[in-house]
Design an enzyme around this catalytic site. Structure first.
Site, PDB file in Angstrom:
ATOM      1  N   LEU A 220      -0.437  42.168  61.433  1.00 47.80           N
ATOM      2  CA  LEU A 220       0.999  41.338  61.292  1.00 47.80           C
ATOM      3  C   LEU A 220       1.999  41.753  62.435  1.00 47.80           C
ATOM      4  CD1 LEU A 220       1.315  41.992  57.478  1.00 47.80           C
ATOM      5  CD2 LEU A 220       0.764  40.001  58.603  1.00 47.80           C
ATOM      6  N   GLY A 221       1.129  42.304  63.523  1.00 44.87           N
ATOM      7  CA  GLY A 221       2.235  42.747  64.486  1.00 44.87           C
ATOM      8  C   GLY A 221       3.188  43.704  64.568  1.00 44.87           C
ATOM      9  N   SER A 222       2.797  44.769  63.897  1.00 47.18           N
ATOM     10  CA  SER A 222       3.407  46.016  63.503  1.00 47.18           C
ATOM     11  C   SER A 222       3.785  46.913  65.010  1.00 47.18           C
ATOM     12  CB  SER A 222       3.007  46.702  62.393  1.00 47.18           C
ATOM     13  OG  SER A 222       1.848  47.263  62.768  1.00 47.18           O
ATOM     14  N   SER A 223       2.680  46.822  65.510  1.00 45.09           N
ATOM     15  CA  SER A 223       2.832  47.492  66.880  1.00 45.09           C
ATOM     16  C   SER A 223       3.635  46.885  67.882  1.00 45.09           C
ATOM     17  CB  SER A 223       1.469  47.921  67.426  1.00 45.09           C
ATOM     18  OG  SER A 223       0.971  46.885  68.050  1.00 45.09           O
TER      19      SER A 223
ATOM     20  N   GLU B 191       2.593  47.400  74.342  1.00 41.15           N
ATOM     21  CA  GLU B 191       1.328  46.872  73.686  1.00 41.15           C
ATOM     22  C   GLU B 191       0.085  47.283  74.508  1.00 41.15           C
ATOM     23  OE1 GLU B 191       0.850  44.023  70.546  1.00 41.15           O
ATOM     24  OE2 GLU B 191       1.782  46.202  70.388  1.00 41.15           O
TER      25      GLU B 191
ATOM     26  N   ASP C 272       1.936  38.732  70.261  1.00 46.48           N
ATOM     27  CA  ASP C 272       2.569  39.341  69.109  1.00 46.48           C
ATOM     28  C   ASP C 272       4.105  40.058  69.768  1.00 46.48           C
ATOM     29  OD1 ASP C 272       0.350  39.308  67.938  1.00 46.48           O
ATOM     30  OD2 ASP C 272      -0.074  41.159  67.110  1.00 46.48           O
TER      31      ASP C 272
END
Length: 397
Positions: free
Chosen positions: A144-147, A194, A205
């Protein structure tokens, strides 16, 4: 020097359509999901910098004088377009005493922070003494693109706190947004974060986390959709672990084995992405309930395609069955093989239906949230604009 406390947030992301097909040159639609990562950065006057990450049980603290010698590896003239070098990463690992046996999530979060802090500090000529607290509504490792939300928040706060860009929140405002030029800079640095974490990310993301809304990704090119509506969804985490690498390899193998069968499937998924984009733009111009049956049917068709590709899972089938029993439509989002699913909610879906669906999904052992997609990207916040839960997580301010 930083003279005020900064509050920023960035959203996570879900893939609406196009997962796996995008690996083979087709279009994918990524949308911002309104589960957000929040960052508070407060000045301190003791020459230290601290970072607290309660979601992953990490607290870091260094004296800026101890960080100073590392700046030699981060020259001020190094552009944000320059990727992290192996030498830089090794220096940071050595400084933070990170070994290959250390917990990966904590280690990567530490490296990303140090890389962004030192890179941006070298640009502004001083090392800010600050307390940073990052708390997220997003689960880690769920696709879910947390990083990326973490990297976007760090980049926005550090660039603003160091005076590289202006902090956009005016007196009396609840929420502020950076201008396009500043957002581009935030996105560039977030992409570097990222790269530290993932090595070779697509950039999707962090782009979604920065700009919000929705974007199309195809053949390495990222294009933001000009206008998209906010849509209500249920986001369900089956909590079934999976390997994206293994799933991608499995789809590739199937395409090589049955090219005449699989290539039309990929073309159909591509057509779904483009059709959905057209519908979303029409909804933004002229909101109407008439658009929802089209979106629902596209989700159903794409879910069948993803099962044909071999990336389904019995837990995802269960999500689709449970939501269908309440008249709702779902599909997996991301790599599949477990992970997460999204369920579209019409504006006229009764609260009792939503509550019953969430209860049934929870009874299956799944984690479920009601949220929105098409959410805004990175924002600056006043205290008054934050929910009580967020304020509590950020230490009550």
């Amino acid at each position: 020097m930083l003279a005020r406390t900064l509050l920023v947030s960035a959203p996570g992301k879900v893939i609406l359509h196009g997962e796996h097909a995008v690996v083979h040159g087709m279009a994918a639609l990524a949308v911002a999901v309104n589960l957000r990562t929040f960052l508070k950065m407060a000045p301190r006057n003791d020459g230290k910098v601290s970072v607290e990450l309660p979601n992953i049980g990490t607290r870091l603290c260094w004296e800026t004088t101890k960080l100073q010698p590392l700046l030699v590896a981060f020259p001020a003239d190094q552009a944000e377009s320059h990727p992290p070098s192996p030498e830089q990463i090794e220096k940071l690992k050595e400084f933070a005493s990170l070994t290959n046996t250390a917990a990966a999530t904590q280690s990567l979060a530490t490296l990303a922070f140090l890389y962004l802090y030192l890179s941006i500090a070298s640009k502004c000529g001083f090392m800010p003494s600050v307390d940073i607290l990052v708390w997220s509504e997003l689960p880690t490792g769920a696709g879910l693109g947390s990083s990326a939300a973490y990297s976007v928040c760090l980049a926005g706060a550090l660039l603003s706190g160091c005076g590289v860009i202006d902090y956009p929140l005016e007196e009396g405002q609840s929420v502020g947004r950076w201008p396009a030029e500043d957002l581009a800079l935030i996105n560039s640095w977030a992409f570097r974060g990222e790269q530290v974490i993932h090595g070779n990310p697509s950039g999707v993301d962090n782009a979604v986390g920065t700009s919000g809304g929705a974007l199309r990704f195809q053949a390495g090119k990222i294009c933001s959709l000009k206008r998209v509506p906010m849509l209500r969804i249920l986001l369900t985490n089956t909590q079934v672990p999976r390997s994206t690498k293994v799933l991608v390899a499995g789809v590739k193998e199937k395409i090589m084995k049955f090219p005449a069968v699989m290539e039309p499937v990929l073309m159909s998924v591509d057509a779904i992405s483009h059709q959905c984009e057209t519908v979303l733009e029409a909804m933004a111009e002229h909101p109407s309930l008439d658009h929802y049956p089209v979106l629902e049917e596209l989700m159903d068709i794409n879910q069948h395609h993803l099962n044909v590709m071999g990336v389904g899972h019995s837990a995802l089938d269960k999500v689709c069955q449970v939501t269908a029993s309440h008249g709702l439509h779902s599909k997996l989002t991301g790599a599949g093989g477990g992970g997460c699913a999204i369920t579209l909610l019409r504006p006229d879906t009764a609260p009792s239906v939503v509550e019953a669906t969430i209860q049934d999904l929870s009874n299956c052992g799944f984690e479920c949230w009601e949220t929105d997609i098409g959410a805004p990207g990175i924002c600056a916040h006043s205290l008054q604009s934050l929910k009580a839960e967020v304020l509590k997580a950020l230490g009550g301010m």
